[in-house]
Scaffold this motif. Structure first.
Motif, PDB file in Angstrom:
ATOM      1  N   TYR A 386       0.844  -1.193   0.000  1.00 10.39           N
ATOM      2  CA  TYR A 386       0.000   0.000   0.000  1.00 10.39           C
ATOM      3  C   TYR A 386       0.878   1.241   0.000  1.00 10.39           C
ATOM      4  CZ  TYR A 386      -3.024  -3.610   2.073  1.00 10.39           C
ATOM      5  OH  TYR A 386      -3.697  -4.770   2.354  1.00 10.39           O
ATOM      6  N   LYS A 416     -11.605  -0.560   4.140  1.00  9.14           N
ATOM      7  CA  LYS A 416     -12.065  -0.145   5.471  1.00  9.14           C
ATOM      8  C   LYS A 416     -11.269  -0.857   6.572  1.00  9.14           C
ATOM      9  CE  LYS A 416     -16.485  -0.929   4.418  1.00  9.14           C
ATOM     10  NZ  LYS A 416     -16.521  -0.956   2.936  1.00  9.14           N
ATOM     11  N   THR A 417     -10.850  -2.083   6.274  1.00  2.00           N
ATOM     12  CA  THR A 417     -10.150  -2.850   7.324  1.00  2.00           C
ATOM     13  C   THR A 417      -8.877  -2.123   7.767  1.00  2.00           C
ATOM     14  OG1 THR A 417     -10.957  -4.773   6.108  1.00  2.00           O
ATOM     15  CG2 THR A 417      -9.472  -5.192   7.940  1.00  2.00           C
ATOM     16  N   ASP A 689     -12.883 -10.755   1.285  1.00  5.71           N
ATOM     17  CA  ASP A 689     -12.108 -10.091   0.237  1.00  5.71           C
ATOM     18  C   ASP A 689     -11.519 -11.121  -0.722  1.00  5.71           C
ATOM     19  OD1 ASP A 689     -10.903  -7.806  -0.971  1.00  5.71           O
ATOM     20  OD2 ASP A 689      -9.015  -8.336  -0.013  1.00  5.71           O
TER      21      ASP A 689
HETATM   22  N1  LIG Z   1      -4.254   1.769   0.676  1.00  4.01           N
HETATM   23  C1  LIG Z   1      -4.465   0.672  -0.012  1.00  4.01           C
HETATM   24  N2  LIG Z   1      -3.935   0.522  -1.233  1.00  4.01           N
HETATM   25  C2  LIG Z   1      -4.155  -0.588  -1.947  1.00  4.01           C
HETATM   26  N3  LIG Z   1      -4.914  -1.614  -1.523  1.00  4.01           N
HETATM   27  C3  LIG Z   1      -5.482  -1.505  -0.322  1.00  4.01           C
HETATM   28  C4  LIG Z   1      -5.281  -0.376   0.499  1.00  4.01           C
HETATM   29  N4  LIG Z   1      -5.963  -0.569   1.656  1.00  4.01           N
HETATM   30  C5  LIG Z   1      -6.557  -1.764   1.562  1.00  4.01           C
HETATM   31  N5  LIG Z   1      -6.266  -2.342   0.388  1.00  4.01           N
HETATM   32  C6  LIG Z   1      -6.754  -3.643  -0.121  1.00  4.01           C
HETATM   33  O1  LIG Z   1      -8.068  -3.441  -0.599  1.00  4.01           O
HETATM   34  C7  LIG Z   1      -8.805  -4.652  -0.506  1.00  4.01           C
HETATM   35  C8  LIG Z   1     -10.163  -4.377   0.096  1.00  4.01           C
HETATM   36  O2  LIG Z   1      -9.994  -3.993   1.425  1.00  4.01           O
HETATM   37  P1  LIG Z   1     -11.078  -4.357   2.531  1.00  4.01           P
HETATM   38  O3  LIG Z   1     -11.377  -5.805   2.501  1.00  4.01           O
HETATM   39  O4  LIG Z   1     -10.621  -3.767   3.804  1.00  4.01           O
HETATM   40  O5  LIG Z   1     -12.338  -3.585   1.956  1.00  4.01           O
HETATM   41  P2  LIG Z   1     -13.663  -3.180   2.701  1.00  4.01           P
HETATM   42  O6  LIG Z   1     -13.915  -1.772   2.376  1.00  4.01           O
HETATM   43  O7  LIG Z   1     -13.605  -3.550   4.123  1.00  4.01           O
HETATM   44  O8  LIG Z   1     -14.716  -4.094   1.923  1.00  4.01           O
HETATM   45  P3  LIG Z   1     -16.120  -4.672   2.442  1.00  4.01           P
HETATM   46  O9  LIG Z   1     -17.069  -3.534   2.538  1.00  4.01           O
HETATM   47  O10 LIG Z   1     -16.509  -5.651   1.400  1.00  4.01           O
HETATM   48  O11 LIG Z   1     -15.862  -5.288   3.771  1.00  4.01           O
HETATM   49  C9  LIG Z   1      -7.964  -5.591   0.315  1.00  4.01           C
HETATM   50  O12 LIG Z   1      -7.410  -6.552  -0.543  1.00  4.01           O
HETATM   51  C10 LIG Z   1      -6.885  -4.723   0.913  1.00  4.01           C
HETATM   52  O13 LIG Z   1      -5.706  -5.436   1.092  1.00  4.01           O
END
Ligand SMILES: Nc1ncnc2c1ncn2[C@@H]1O[C@H](COP(=O)(O)OP(=O)(O)OP(=O)(O)O)[C@@H](O)[C@H]1O
Length: 834
Positions: A386, A416-417, A689
């Protein structure tokens, strides 16, 4: 009433007087003390026997009994209370069941038998798991439940995720979490040699373990001030003018809003010889003692159809009762409003259309190294690949780092995680190191996720970020694993960050020595998929968990969907002056523009062949296909997976009726694979994911609008393209009105030639009868609980029988009388009972 004005960007939200009144009268985290009415408590034999036959004794009235008082009054103390053996513990159904909360004899029988069967180390269930692992495609066991009734209580009590725990995995429970429990250097100052002996070795030690110096010089901070960030953004602050809807309102109808898992205690397993009642777990209304001061009998009589969906579905599936009249189109516009108590001012931030970060790109222009996080965290971030922050990370990070409570809404798959983990880790970094002599080192960050998959995923993400923080440990506690082993693990390797599913967390609070004390150290509480956790199914658990962490804490709520009713009750977790950060820009949809959404309406008897045709078409188009097929219930999922397998498609299945080890395996496989179809229940709907999913098919009406959005959100992640197809029968078309504001269009139904139809029919004929029977029953339960479809019982039965015919059955399978009674379907013409 105090109304403080905010900066120009954050406008105060004021309540109408009558709403304030209502709001302030809402319970927060306070619970009246519990009153026990112990019976035979003086008998020394009882505690011993209670341990051996806990539910049996409770059923017989030998254990502690709950007196007739409010559910709330009872539950808190029970939850917090000292470990008095299982005789004083409440099974889940006791806490939640609106009526007839006691367990049925059937369930107790099952538990007892399972307890006995568990003593056999060579349980076929354990062996079967292994067999399952060896088979390419796994079939659900059908008869094993009859021979080996499933254990309830603790395992079940992780129904916080989905009660899969019934399907106990007898193999190593924690195979997939090898990095958990990295013990802190600060926890002990043992030599490296000592450390090697630990069952869970410390994480990568390459970084400087010395906490001093971990944290960067704050002068490095170049991260934009949150106020600046939103300065162009006229933060919306609308006066809430929607009618207040109390929980009672929501529960008042025939069908609870969603996922009232707590009602589920009587398990389907009791009926497996009947072809598998899917997830039938309810204590059964009117089947026993009434434990709530409410006129359940009356409700029962007035509402013979009031059998809850949760009674018939497994837990993630019980998240299904339809709320078709939410008027979301309107509420969404008001998503930036608030309804909070007396001196409440909620800062509301909505990403403006003109914001640079609000483009279709999920990434912002800001880099992580521009913000005030520790150098070691930055190293971890870099290694994770990232560089730039996502929009939600950019928007929330500075606010969270300032210590504010945050409710954040951001589209699926936008990071979001990391947005909640990274600042949480920083809190740990800044906290005093844990000393060796600390017997019960505090858990500083508690992350709660609604599903096991999600909890595992979040802990894996935390481990990535913690790569250079060897002194910070993260552990995950989830159902489907042996509690005792987990207890040992968390006691042997204390961690500062704990990721948990609600049910299992509750188990630990109740049963793990010193755990409650450790929770008193919590500085940050995170609810991932917060709307789901605050929904009816989880709310009681969450309230109790909240009552076990300090009031003085920071709370973070994240989700891709934040329906208005969740905004109304989020104060049970958040401080009143929290910030609501909505990165779904004004006027834009909650789904991704790059995901093409279509709906197909076609007769039910064509659904199987249509699904096949759609998949064949997609596979032909894209050799790198990766498809999720969502089905309404676990048993329908199994049926569809069986069918597609018979049709020689490369398919896997995942649902709550699969053992956790299997789920983990399949989930990992699907994550890494291409050219694979995963047929799934709602266990995969939220948060999971899976990269590069090319197509999401939803067969049958989803539980509600949120579920539709979350399921669809498994594709189009990280700005990638994707496709979503919703396949409905004509009488399910009503659902389209709940998503009419989303960019979903009518698709063209693929033509199915007679040969294909025949092929599908032949494949169906090869699917095991018991699986069809179980699917039929589950289908009936699911739609019976649907507000619209379940209203007319005669029509419902006609439709169910149509479904039965679509599986190639001449006669609908017979259903146990007891089940029909619970569904409120006794004597409905067209149903066969047994
Ligand atoms: N800053 C970043 N740059 C690139 N990739 C990222 C970054 N932050 C998170 N990710 C990646 O983006 C993907 C989605 O992240 P995450 O699962 O946290 O999404 P989310 O918003 O929680 O989704 P959902 O609403 O489905 O739970 C993951 O594979 C994570 O590793």
């Amino acid at each position: 009433m105090k109304t403080t004005s905010f900066s120009t960007t954050f406008m105060p939200v004021r309540l109408l007087p009558q709403l304030r009144l209502l709001s302030t009268s809402l319970p927060a985290t306070h619970f009246p003390p519990m009153k026990f009415a112990p019976t035979l408590s003086s008998s020394r034999a009882v505690p011993i026997l209670s341990r051996v036959f806990p539910l049996r004794l409770r059923y017989m009235g030998l254990g502690f009994r709950r007196s007739l008082q409010t559910e709330r009054a009872f539950s808190t103390r029970a939850f917090r209370g000292p470990r008095t053996g299982s005789g004083s513990e409440l099974p889940r159904g006791y806490e939640r069941r609106a009526g007839g909360a006691s367990k049925s004899l059937i369930e107790d029988e099952a538990e007892l038998s399972d307890w006995v069967s568990e003593l056999r180390s060579d349980s076929p269930r354990g062996r079967e798991d292994e067999l399952e692992g060896r088979r390419g495609r796994v079939r659900e066991r059908g008869t094993d439940r009859e021979s080996y009734p499933i254990k309830k209580s603790r395992r079940e009590s992780d129904s916080g995720d989905f009660g899969e725990s019934r399907r106990r995995d007898f193999r190593s429970p924690n195979q997939s979490f090898t990095r958990n429990g990295g013990i802190s250097k600060r926890f002990d100052n043992k030599s490296e040699g000592d450390k090697k002996d630990r069952p869970f070795p410390p994480r990568n030690n390459r970084g400087n373990s010395n906490s001093s110096g971990e944290f960067g010089d704050s002068s490095r901070r170049r991260f934009p001030n949150p106020n600046e960030y939103f300065s162009r953004n006229s933060g919306i602050s609308k006066r809430f003018d929607n009618k207040f809807q109390s929980d009672d309102d929501k529960e008042d109808g025939l069908f609870p809003r969603r996922n009232n898992r707590g009602n589920s205690n009587l398990k389907a397993d009791s009926f497996t010889r009947n072809g598998g009642v899917e997830g039938l777990r309810s204590g059964g209304r009117g089947t026993g003692k009434t434990l709530r001061v409410m006129d359940d009998t009356e409700e029962e009589e007035e509402k013979p159809t009031g059998v809850r969906i949760e009674d018939f579905l497994s837990e993630e599936e019980s998240d299904t009762a339809i709320s078709d009249d939410d008027g979301y189109g309107v509420l969404r516009e008001k998503s930036a409003t608030s309804l909070f108590g007396s001196d409440n001012e909620v800062s509301v931030k909505v990403l403006p259309k003109s914001s640079p970060g609000s483009s279709d790109s999920y990434l912002s222009e800001s880099r992580f190294d521009q913000c005030s996080v520790s150098p070691l965290s930055l190293k971890g971030i870099k290694d994770a690949g990232y560089e730039k922050m996502t929009v939600v990370q950019e928007a929330t990070l500075p606010v969270i780092l300032k210590g504010k409570d945050v409710l954040a809404k951001a589209k699926t798959g936008t990071g979001k995680t990391v947005a909640f983990l990274l600042p949480s880790i920083e809190v740990v970094v800044k906290s005093p190191p844990i000393t060796r002599d600390q017997k019960r080192p505090p858990i500083l960050v508690l992350v709660i996720c609604p599903t096991r998959e999600l909890a595992s995923q979040a802990s894996a993400e935390a481990n990535k970020l913690l790569k250079y923080h060897p002194s910070i440990g993260v552990q995950v506690v989830i159902g489907g694993t042996r509690l005792a082993l987990e207890q040992k693990r968390i006691q042997a390797n204390p961690c500062q960050i704990l990721v948990a599913t609600p049910g299992r967390l509750k188990d630990h609070i109740e049963n793990t020595a010193g755990f409650a004390t450790r929770l008193m150290g919590v500085k940050v509480l995170v609810l991932d998929e917060a709307d789901h956790l605050l929904d009816m199914g989880f709310r009681k658990d969450i309230e109790r968990i909240i009552s076990n962490v300090p009031k003085q804490r920071q709370t973070l709520l994240f989700s891709a969907t934040v329906p208005e009713e969740v905004r109304q009750i989020c104060h049970i977790a958040l401080k009143r002056d929290h910030e609501y950060i909505n990165t779904v820009q004004e006027g834009s949809e909650e789904t991704h523009a790059q995901v093409r959404q279509t709906h197909l309406v076609t007769p039910l008897d064509k659904h199987f062949s249509q699904v096949y045709a759609l998949l064949k078409e997609h596979i032909a188009d894209d050799v790198e296909y990766k498809v999720l097929v969502f089905c309404t219930t676990a048993m329908v999922t199994r049926l569809v997976a069986d069918l597609l397998g018979e049709l020689n498609l490369n398919v896997r299945e995942i649902h709550s009726r699969k053992p956790q080890s299997y789920r983990t395996r399949v989930s990992d496989e699907f994550r890494k694979s291409k050219g694979l179809i995963l047929v799934t229940s709602d266990v995969s709907a939220r948060g999971v994911d899976y990269p590069d999913v090319t197509l999401v098919i939803q067969v049958g009406v989803p539980a509600d609008r949120q579920q539709y959005i979350h399921r669809l959100g498994r594709t189009g992640r990280k700005g990638k393209e994707g496709q979503g197809i919703l396949l409905l029968a004509p009488w399910e078309e009503f659902f389209l009105s709940t998503i009419k504001d989303l960019p979903i269009t009518k698709g063209s139904v693929p033509s199915v030639d007679p040969d294909t139809t025949k092929k599908v029919e032949r494949a169906l004929s090869k699917v095991e009868m018991k699986n069809k029977e179980a699917a039929y029953q589950a289908w009936l339960g699911y739609y019976n609980s649907n507000k619209k479809v379940g209203r007319d019982k005669h029509r419902l039965v006609e439709l169910a029988n149509e479904f039965s015919r679509s599986m190639g059955l001449d006669n609908p399978p017979a259903i146990p009388k007891l089940v029909l009674g619970k569904m409120g379907l006794k004597n409905v013409p067209g149903l066969r009972s047994k």
